[in-house]
Each structure stands twice: as structure tokens, then as C-alpha cells.
Design an enzyme around this catalytic site. Structure first.
Site, short mmCIF file in Angstrom:
data_model
loop_
_atom_site.label_atom_id
_atom_site.label_comp_id
_atom_site.label_asym_id
_atom_site.label_seq_id
_atom_site.Cartn_x
_atom_site.Cartn_y
_atom_site.Cartn_z
N ALA A 1 0.83 -1.21 0.00
CA ALA A 1 0.00 0.00 0.00
C ALA A 1 0.87 1.26 0.00
O ALA A 1 1.12 1.86 1.03
CB ALA A 1 -0.92 0.00 1.21
N GLY A 2 1.34 1.63 -1.20
CA GLY A 2 2.06 2.87 -1.39
C GLY A 2 1.20 3.86 -2.13
O GLY A 2 0.00 3.96 -1.88
N ALA A 3 1.81 4.59 -3.08
CA ALA A 3 1.06 5.61 -3.81
C ALA A 3 -0.03 5.00 -4.68
O ALA A 3 -1.19 5.43 -4.63
CB ALA A 3 2.02 6.43 -4.65
N GLY B 1 -1.32 1.72 -4.73
CA GLY B 1 -2.29 0.95 -3.95
C GLY B 1 -3.12 1.84 -3.05
O GLY B 1 -4.32 1.61 -2.87
N LYS C 1 2.59 1.81 -22.03
CA LYS C 1 3.01 2.40 -20.75
C LYS C 1 4.52 2.29 -20.58
O LYS C 1 5.17 3.21 -20.05
CB LYS C 1 2.28 1.70 -19.60
CG LYS C 1 2.74 2.10 -18.21
CD LYS C 1 2.32 3.49 -17.81
CE LYS C 1 2.82 3.86 -16.42
NZ LYS C 1 2.26 3.02 -15.34
N ASN D 1 7.27 5.13 -19.58
CA ASN D 1 8.15 4.96 -18.43
C ASN D 1 9.62 5.05 -18.83
O ASN D 1 10.43 5.69 -18.15
CB ASN D 1 7.88 3.62 -17.75
CG ASN D 1 6.74 3.69 -16.75
OD1 ASN D 1 6.40 4.75 -16.24
ND2 ASN D 1 6.12 2.56 -16.48
N GLU E 1 12.75 0.46 -9.67
CA GLU E 1 12.25 -0.57 -10.58
C GLU E 1 12.90 -0.48 -11.95
O GLU E 1 12.36 -0.99 -12.93
CB GLU E 1 10.73 -0.43 -10.72
CG GLU E 1 9.97 -0.65 -9.43
CD GLU E 1 8.47 -0.52 -9.62
OE1 GLU E 1 7.76 -1.50 -9.34
OE2 GLU E 1 8.01 0.55 -10.05
#
Length: 309
Positions: free
Chosen positions: A15-17, A19, A186, A190, A273
Site C-alpha cells: 500500500a504505497g502511492a 495501492g 506504458k 516509463n 524498478e
């Protein structure tokens, strides 16, 4: 999914940005949501709720929170939002507690997360393309500065259920028959912007207005498209490289106030990442015989910066 039907139980893992934003909107709409995250996040949410600072509203949302993956055991829908570097370990820990029939949705950067999750634990996750600019300025707080929509696919009963779930929470969610191509679309954005933002300590807006920075973006985009062509992948709408570059400019303009997730990770001294972004293109290009010098350079420089953080 009608408004009268009960909401399914939802778990957000990592649960970060991302999530926090999508899980928070589901909880705000009435869904029972448990967010699984780090101790500081859990303590903040238990004490004050999850605070969503979005472009439309600012509000504290009540959600359950836990540091334990076992809290996902009763969930019918699992939002898999960990960093790609944690795919294998998280999937292996999730598999023994995952409820039969639960739908796992990968809300992550990169194009091969579903394959990684399957290889690690035999979980058949659904891929999703995530378009949102959000950050976590402090534990238990999500700041949203741009977009907030999803693409999933291909069309089947599971994806239709997921799309209806998000629609009920007023989250745009489109189903595509070419989800692999959508994931690569996407990936183009990125690879174009994330590392440049991180290495230049710049939000997307200044990148879009810098002629020199844009030359780097342009070459990175063309390299990703060359690798996609060699791999037989067709990102929708990007058949013309100039259209792809225009799309990158649109993203940078829409999210002008966003610092890339790679930049946020470096600022926090966390592993990025980048292996799933420019690094993935460098590796895939090498395997296919497609030169990717700019993506290789961006990857190498971010890895060096990781070592200094």
C-alpha cells in the site's frame, strides 16, 4: 455489478502511492478494504485513517490496515502493488493464504509482472496498465497530481468483474483485447521519462520544455519501439514513432508536477524498478539484436545512483 450488490472484500498488497490511491477510492465508495503495508503506514492509518489528497477532494478514508499478508486471506479481489523487485517473495508468501477463486490484479510498472508472479508461485494474476501520478509525502497520506485510470484485459468474466468494480468507485477502467500492447505503451512512457526525471532531479514539466532533455526522451522512445517491433508486439496507437513521441509529450504535460517513481525511490534511498523499465529494454534489445544505447545508459546511471543512495 449493481449498486445493491454487496461489495467484495478487497486487499491491497504493497500500500504505497498506487495501492493507496486506487484502494482508497474503492474504500471511499464503500468497499471493505484492508491495506497491507509497512509498520509506519499501518500505524498512521489505524490512528487517523488514510488521507487522500486528490485533484478533486481532500478526505480521510477509513480502511483496515495490517503488516501481515495473512490479512489478505479473506479477500475476493487482491490489488498486487508491490515493487517489481519484490514480486517473487511476495507472491510466494501470498499463495498459501490466497482464497480459492480470488482475483489478483497486478497494478505495477513493467510488462512481465504476471509472468514473474506465475513463475514464483503459480498465481494467475491479471495484468493492468496504471496511469496515475501520485506520491506518499508522509505515512498514511497519498497525494494525487494527475490522471488515475486503468487498462485491463483481455475481455473475460474476471476482467469484466474488475472493470465493473472500479466503475462503481468512479475509477475509469478500460478493457483491451491487446493488453500486451497496452503494457508496452506504458513502458514507452516509463522508459522515456522515469530515468530522465530521476537523474535530472526534475519533474515532468521541465523535461517537456528542455530541448536537450527531449532529445534523450526521443531516442529512448524510438529504441523501445524498435525492440517492440522485433518482438512482434504492437502498442496501440504507436505505429508512427512521431505519434509515440507526441504521446510522451502529452504524458509529461498532463503530469507536469509529478516526479517519477524512480526519482521518488532514489530520494528515499530505496531500490528502484529500473530493471523492469530501461533495464528490461536493454536486455530484451540485446537478446533480439536491437541496439539500445540510450536505454542502456539510463539504466546504468540509475543503478549507479542506487548504489550512492
Amino acid at each position: 455489478m449493481s449498486q445493491q450488490q454487496p461489495w467484495p472484500k478487497i486487499a491491497v498488497i504493497g500500500a504505497g502511492a498506487v495501492g493507496g490511491y486506487f484502494g482508497g477510492l474503492l474504500a471511499r465508495a464503500g468497499a471493505p478494504v484492508v491495506m497491507i503495508g509497512r509498520p509506519a503506514f499501518v500505524e498512521a492509518v489505524k490512528e487517523k485513517g488514510l488521507f487522500l489528497e486528490t485533484l478533486q477532494f481532500q478526505e480521510s478514508v477509513k480502511v483496515e490496515a495490517s503488516t501481515e499478508l495473512s490479512a489478505a486471506g479473506a479477500a475476493e479481489i487482491v490489488l498486487f502493488c508491490v515493487k517489481t523487485t519484490d514480486n517473487a517473495s511476495t507472491a510466494q508468501a501470498l499463495a498459501p493464504v490466497l482464497a480459492p477463486g480470488a482475483i489478483v490484479l497486478s497494478l505495477q510498472n513493467g510488462v512481465d509482472n504476471v509472468e514473474q508472479i506465475r513463475a514464483a508461485a503459480g498465481i494467475e494474476a491479471l495484468p493492468a496498465v496504471v496511469y496515475v501520478a501520485a506520491s506518499v509525502p508522509e505515512a498514511g497520506r497519498v497525494k494525487h497530481v494527475g490522471r488515475g485510470d486503468l487498462v485491463i484485459g483481455p475481455q473475460n468474466k474476471k476482467t469484466e468483474r474488475v472493470a465493473a468494480l472500479f466503475a462503481r468507485a468512479n475509477v475509469p477502467c478500460r478493457i483491451s483485447q491487446n493488453i500486451e500492447g497496452e503494457l508496452w505503451t506504458k513502458l514507452v512512457w516509463n522508459c522515456a521519462l522515469n530515468a530522465v526525471s530521476a537523474l535530472g532531479h526534475a519533474k515532468y514539466g521541465p523535461i517537456a520544455t528542455s530541448a536537450d532533455a527531449w532529445k534523450v526522451v526521443e531516442t529512448a522512445v524510438y529504441e523501445v519501439l524498435a525492440v517492440a517491433r522485433a518482438a512482434g508486439i504492437h502498442p496501440p496507437g504507436l505505429e508512427d514513432p512521431k505519434a509515440a513521441l507526441a504521446g510522451a509529450l502529452k504524458i509529461a504535460t498532463q503530469m507536469a508536477e509529478a516526479l517519477s517513481s524512480t526519482g521518488q525511490d532514489l530520494n528515499r534511498g530505496k531500490r528502484t524498478e529500473i530493471d523492469s523499465l530501461n533495464g528490461y529494454i536493454a536486455r530484451r534489445g540485446a537478446a533480439l539484436g536491437v541496439p539500445t544505447p540510450v536505454n542502456q545508459t539510463l539504466y546504468a546511471l540509475v543503478k549507479l545512483a542506487e548504489g550512492r543512495s
